[in-house]
Design an enzyme around this catalytic site. Structure first.
Site, PDB file in Angstrom:
ATOM      1  N   SER A  23       0.810  -1.210   0.000  1.00  0.00           N
ATOM      2  CA  SER A  23       0.000   0.000   0.000  1.00  0.00           C
ATOM      3  C   SER A  23       0.850   1.270   0.000  1.00  0.00           C
ATOM      4  CB  SER A  23      -0.887  -0.004   1.244  1.00  0.00           C
ATOM      5  OG  SER A  23      -1.737   1.119   1.236  1.00  0.00           O
ATOM      6  N   LYS A  47      -3.627   1.722  -2.270  1.00  0.00           N
ATOM      7  CA  LYS A  47      -3.388   2.857  -1.373  1.00  0.00           C
ATOM      8  C   LYS A  47      -4.460   2.945  -0.277  1.00  0.00           C
ATOM      9  CE  LYS A  47      -1.751   6.775   0.174  1.00  0.00           C
ATOM     10  NZ  LYS A  47      -0.548   6.742   1.034  1.00  0.00           N
ATOM     11  N   ASN A  71       9.017   9.188   4.041  1.00  0.00           N
ATOM     12  CA  ASN A  71       7.858   9.779   3.379  1.00  0.00           C
ATOM     13  C   ASN A  71       6.876  10.293   4.414  1.00  0.00           C
ATOM     14  OD1 ASN A  71       4.946   8.487   3.213  1.00  0.00           O
ATOM     15  ND2 ASN A  71       6.394   6.791   3.561  1.00  0.00           N
ATOM     16  N   ALA A  72       6.202  11.356   4.019  1.00  0.00           N
ATOM     17  CA  ALA A  72       5.096  11.879   4.828  1.00  0.00           C
ATOM     18  C   ALA A  72       3.999  12.304   3.860  1.00  0.00           C
ATOM     19  CB  ALA A  72       5.548  13.040   5.691  1.00  0.00           C
ATOM     20  N   CYS A 135       0.070   4.250  10.452  1.00  0.00           N
ATOM     21  CA  CYS A 135       0.635   5.317   9.618  1.00  0.00           C
ATOM     22  C   CYS A 135       1.199   6.422  10.504  1.00  0.00           C
ATOM     23  CB  CYS A 135      -0.419   5.910   8.693  1.00  0.00           C
ATOM     24  SG  CYS A 135       0.264   7.223   7.665  1.00  0.00           S
ATOM     25  N   ASN A 197       5.041  -1.423   9.048  1.00  0.00           N
ATOM     26  CA  ASN A 197       4.859  -0.135   8.405  1.00  0.00           C
ATOM     27  C   ASN A 197       6.173   0.634   8.600  1.00  0.00           C
ATOM     28  OD1 ASN A 197       3.750   2.304   7.315  1.00  0.00           O
ATOM     29  ND2 ASN A 197       1.717   1.621   7.949  1.00  0.00           N
ATOM     30  N   THR A 198       6.206   1.898   8.271  1.00  0.00           N
ATOM     31  CA  THR A 198       7.466   2.646   8.295  1.00  0.00           C
ATOM     32  C   THR A 198       7.884   3.035   9.726  1.00  0.00           C
ATOM     33  OG1 THR A 198       6.197   4.663   7.923  1.00  0.00           O
ATOM     34  CG2 THR A 198       7.137   3.586   5.983  1.00  0.00           C
ATOM     35  N   GLY A 249      11.751  -3.326   3.135  1.00  0.00           N
ATOM     36  CA  GLY A 249      13.053  -3.291   2.486  1.00  0.00           C
ATOM     37  C   GLY A 249      13.351  -4.397   1.506  1.00  0.00           C
ATOM     38  N   GLY A 270       7.409  -2.793  -1.206  1.00  0.00           N
ATOM     39  CA  GLY A 270       6.967  -1.407  -1.148  1.00  0.00           C
ATOM     40  C   GLY A 270       7.899  -0.480  -1.890  1.00  0.00           C
TER      41      GLY A 270
END
Ligand SMILES: Cc1cc2nc3c(=O)[nH]c(=O)nc-3n(C[C@H](O)[C@H](O)[C@H](O)COP(=O)(O)O)c2cc1C
Length: 308
Positions: A23, A47, A71-72, A135, A197-198, A249, A270
């Site tokens: 996503s 997304k 990313n933001a 997120c 997630n990040t 990654g 991703g």
């Protein structure tokens, strides 16, 4: 090629191979469909969708870092109604050809999470819903729901009541004890866990002395996060019996093998899509080649195969 069996089960989902695009890095698939036949993939996760359309954060929204990106984006999306009317119908041929299509759901309240999930679940256009409670890039949304075990339990329970398709809960790495969060998500009814997630980070412009991202902080992804992701997949696999989608990654078939060994049943791609639009295909091929070279009959044999 073709002599090994790439099929895996991800809980109730039957995948033709363990590779899914993730996503936020694959839009609703249409741009990548110009580069290759998306039916090569095990699955596509689109997304994040929210109740209303969202523009996301102002730019700059991406900063490159060594071996990764911050990313933001801030959940830019057309809103769930437009996605159901205009985007998801375009992916139905893929489903008929055996590639699963998964909707990613975000929100700013319990009510928004349940509303968006309900609409997607009822639409008949997705094989599963992935709940993005992780997120880091929206104030008051996403991460606020994913970092406290009791809140995770509450939001997953609420969504579970309306979700009639398999429910994937996407976990945040920005926590002290990911195993505890995983246990609560499973208790509340998650069929599948996806992680990671990040990881929240900060990039600074030394000359201007300002953050590079308008949001100040962003989420780190790409090869830099893979060791963290592998560690967390391994920890969660030890803690629960729920199938895991391992993310973070992956850029090669060997990376996918490592995630399977750590205990994932499938692997997400991703940031690699942003580096090379063909990355996910190359990962499918690399995984197949590894199995052939190592004389391993099936990808499923690798799952949880880590020797300690
Ligand atoms: C630009 C960008 C946008 C993202 N948007 C979403 C999103 O909307 N929903 C979500 O659950 N994860 C989102 N993610 C997180 C990815 O799906 C993935 O979990 C994370 O990037 C780690 O995997 P990777 O290192 O392979 O990119 C986004 C990541 C990136 C880089």
């Amino acid at each position: 090629m073709g002599k090994v069996d790439l099929r895996v089960g991800l809980g109730p989902l039957k995948l033709k191979n363990p590779i899914l695009t993730m996503s936020g890095t694959f839009g609703f698939g249409q741009e990548y469909g110009r580069y290759y036949d998306l039916a090569i993939l095990g699955g596509v996760i689109v997304k994040a969708m929210t109740a209303e359309p969202r523009l996301g954060n102002p730019p700059p929204r991406i900063a490159e870092t060594p071996s990764g990106i911050l990313n933001a984006i801030g959940l830019q999306n057309p809103g769930v109604d437009a996605a159901i009317a205009e985007e998801l119908p375009l992916l139905q041929d893929l489903r008929r050809r055996g590639t699963v299509v998964i909707g990613n759901v975000s929100g700013y309240s319990f009510a928004e999470y349940t509303l968006v999930t309900d609409k997607l679940s009822q639409s008949g256009l997705v094989d599963a819903v992935e709940l993005n409670i992780s997120c880091p890039n929206v104030k008051g949304g996403g991460l606020a729901f994913g970092t406290h075990p009791d809140t995770v339990y509450k939001v997953v329970s609420a969504v579970r009541e309306v979700c009639e398709v398999p429910l994937i809960v996407k976990l945040s790495p920005n926590v002290t004890d990911i195993a505890e969060i995983a246990r609560r998500a499973v208790e509340a009814g998650a069929d599948i866990l996806s992680l990671i997630n990040t990881i929240t980070g900060l990039a600074i412009d030394a000359k201007t002395r300002r953050p590079i991202l308008s949001n100040v902080t962003g989420g780190l992804s790409g090869p830099a996060v893979k060791p963290v992701a592998l560690r967390m997949v391994h920890e969660v696999a030890q803690a629960v019996n729920t199938p895991i989608l391992g993310i973070g990654g992956a850029t090669t078939g060997i990376d996918a093998v490592e995630f399977l060994l750590a205990g994932a049943s499938a692997v997400g791609v991703g940031t690699a899509n942003l580096m090379d639009p063909l990355a996910a295909v190359k990962i499918v091929q690399g995984l197949e080649q590894f199995l052939l070279d190592q004389k391993i009959a099936s990808a499923a044999e690798l799952i949880g195969g880590l020797i300690i």
